[in-house]
Design a protein around this motif. Structure first.
Motif, PDB file in Angstrom:
ATOM      1  N   GLU A  29       0.817  -1.215   0.000  1.00  0.00           N
ATOM      2  CA  GLU A  29       0.000   0.000   0.000  1.00  0.00           C
ATOM      3  C   GLU A  29       0.851   1.267   0.000  1.00  0.00           C
ATOM      4  O   GLU A  29       0.455   2.274  -0.566  1.00  0.00           O
ATOM      5  CB  GLU A  29      -0.928   0.011   1.212  1.00  0.00           C
ATOM      6  CG  GLU A  29      -1.999  -1.060   1.173  1.00  0.00           C
ATOM      7  CD  GLU A  29      -2.892  -1.021   2.396  1.00  0.00           C
ATOM      8  OE1 GLU A  29      -2.903   0.007   3.102  1.00  0.00           O
ATOM      9  OE2 GLU A  29      -3.572  -2.024   2.643  1.00  0.00           O
ATOM     10  N   VAL A  30       2.011   1.235   0.659  1.00  0.00           N
ATOM     11  CA  VAL A  30       2.796   2.462   0.830  1.00  0.00           C
ATOM     12  C   VAL A  30       3.985   2.586  -0.123  1.00  0.00           C
ATOM     13  O   VAL A  30       4.563   3.667  -0.221  1.00  0.00           O
ATOM     14  CB  VAL A  30       3.292   2.616   2.289  1.00  0.00           C
ATOM     15  CG1 VAL A  30       2.137   2.643   3.245  1.00  0.00           C
ATOM     16  CG2 VAL A  30       4.307   1.555   2.657  1.00  0.00           C
ATOM     17  N   TRP A  32       4.261   3.048  -3.121  1.00  0.00           N
ATOM     18  CA  TRP A  32       4.090   4.015  -4.217  1.00  0.00           C
ATOM     19  C   TRP A  32       3.770   5.414  -3.694  1.00  0.00           C
ATOM     20  O   TRP A  32       3.516   6.321  -4.473  1.00  0.00           O
ATOM     21  CB  TRP A  32       2.983   3.548  -5.156  1.00  0.00           C
ATOM     22  CG  TRP A  32       3.220   2.165  -5.646  1.00  0.00           C
ATOM     23  CD1 TRP A  32       2.471   1.058  -5.356  1.00  0.00           C
ATOM     24  CD2 TRP A  32       4.284   1.702  -6.483  1.00  0.00           C
ATOM     25  NE1 TRP A  32       3.007  -0.054  -5.951  1.00  0.00           N
ATOM     26  CE2 TRP A  32       4.122   0.312  -6.657  1.00  0.00           C
ATOM     27  CE3 TRP A  32       5.369   2.323  -7.094  1.00  0.00           C
ATOM     28  CZ2 TRP A  32       4.984  -0.450  -7.418  1.00  0.00           C
ATOM     29  CZ3 TRP A  32       6.239   1.559  -7.863  1.00  0.00           C
ATOM     30  CH2 TRP A  32       6.039   0.189  -8.010  1.00  0.00           C
ATOM     31  N   GLU A  33       3.771   5.588  -2.374  1.00  0.00           N
ATOM     32  CA  GLU A  33       3.421   6.876  -1.788  1.00  0.00           C
ATOM     33  C   GLU A  33       4.648   7.547  -1.168  1.00  0.00           C
ATOM     34  O   GLU A  33       5.593   6.880  -0.760  1.00  0.00           O
ATOM     35  CB  GLU A  33       2.363   6.682  -0.697  1.00  0.00           C
ATOM     36  CG  GLU A  33       1.072   6.090  -1.195  1.00  0.00           C
ATOM     37  CD  GLU A  33       0.077   5.831  -0.088  1.00  0.00           C
ATOM     38  OE1 GLU A  33       0.326   6.279   1.049  1.00  0.00           O
ATOM     39  OE2 GLU A  33      -0.938   5.176  -0.356  1.00  0.00           O
ATOM     40  N   ARG A  34       4.570   8.854  -1.065  1.00  0.00           N
ATOM     41  CA  ARG A  34       5.627   9.608  -0.403  1.00  0.00           C
ATOM     42  C   ARG A  34       5.621   9.265   1.082  1.00  0.00           C
ATOM     43  O   ARG A  34       4.566   9.115   1.695  1.00  0.00           O
ATOM     44  CB  ARG A  34       5.354  11.092  -0.604  1.00  0.00           C
ATOM     45  CG  ARG A  34       6.408  11.984  -0.073  1.00  0.00           C
ATOM     46  CD  ARG A  34       6.072  13.406  -0.441  1.00  0.00           C
ATOM     47  NE  ARG A  34       7.098  14.295   0.063  1.00  0.00           N
ATOM     48  CZ  ARG A  34       7.062  15.578  -0.097  1.00  0.00           C
ATOM     49  NH1 ARG A  34       6.062  16.131  -0.738  1.00  0.00           N
ATOM     50  NH2 ARG A  34       8.020  16.317   0.394  1.00  0.00           N
ATOM     51  N   ILE A  59       8.000  12.411  -4.747  1.00  0.00           N
ATOM     52  CA  ILE A  59       7.520  11.052  -4.467  1.00  0.00           C
ATOM     53  C   ILE A  59       8.434  10.030  -5.125  1.00  0.00           C
ATOM     54  O   ILE A  59       8.863   9.063  -4.509  1.00  0.00           O
ATOM     55  CB  ILE A  59       6.060  10.873  -4.942  1.00  0.00           C
ATOM     56  CG1 ILE A  59       5.125  11.741  -4.101  1.00  0.00           C
ATOM     57  CG2 ILE A  59       5.641   9.403  -4.876  1.00  0.00           C
ATOM     58  CD1 ILE A  59       3.709  11.847  -4.645  1.00  0.00           C
ATOM     59  N   ARG A  65      10.687   5.805   0.480  1.00  0.00           N
ATOM     60  CA  ARG A  65       9.758   5.069  -0.376  1.00  0.00           C
ATOM     61  C   ARG A  65      10.535   4.074  -1.238  1.00  0.00           C
ATOM     62  O   ARG A  65      10.122   2.919  -1.401  1.00  0.00           O
ATOM     63  CB  ARG A  65       8.974   6.035  -1.281  1.00  0.00           C
ATOM     64  CG  ARG A  65       7.915   5.309  -2.139  1.00  0.00           C
ATOM     65  CD  ARG A  65       7.489   6.143  -3.324  1.00  0.00           C
ATOM     66  NE  ARG A  65       8.532   6.304  -4.308  1.00  0.00           N
ATOM     67  CZ  ARG A  65       8.869   5.397  -5.220  1.00  0.00           C
ATOM     68  NH1 ARG A  65       8.271   4.218  -5.266  1.00  0.00           N
ATOM     69  NH2 ARG A  65       9.824   5.636  -6.092  1.00  0.00           N
TER      70      ARG A  65
END
Length: 103
Positions: A29-30, A32-34, A59, A65
């Motif tokens: 879930e994380v 691909w996120e900043r 990002i 990340r």
């Protein structure tokens, strides 16, 4: 005869596999996120000095990340190798037992 406790080893493999699956669920879930890092306050009356923001670039290049992404990729590769090794070990044991039975 091996000194390995089969029941303990199987239990450990099952537990670690489940823990990895849960960790990968969170990481998926994380990745691909900043990462959550402190951001400049938006309620200030001061204007930014020079340049412009690049949220996409921030990002993409976020080192935390990227570390999560690398860990996910390594875990996926390890799982793929492990699945092949387990399958081959099972096939070898089943074939040996079949030969022992005269099949």
């Amino acid at each position: 005869m091996s000194n390995i406790n089969l029941a303990d080893t199987v239990r450990t493999v099952a537990e670690e596999s489940l823990r990895l699956a849960l960790a990968l669920g969170v990481a998926d879930e994380v990745q691909w996120e900043r990462s959550p890092v402190p951001q400049p306050r938006e309620d200030t009356t001061q204007r930014a000095s020079g340049g412009h923001g690049d949220p996409t670039g921030d990002i993409v290049l976020d080192p935390r990340r990227l570390a999560v992404r690398d860990a996910v990729s390594a875990a996926e590769e390890a799982l793929a190798r492990y699945a092949v090794e387990l399958r081959q070990a099972r096939v070898n044991v089943e074939a040996a037992v079949a030969r022992w039975n005269g099949e």
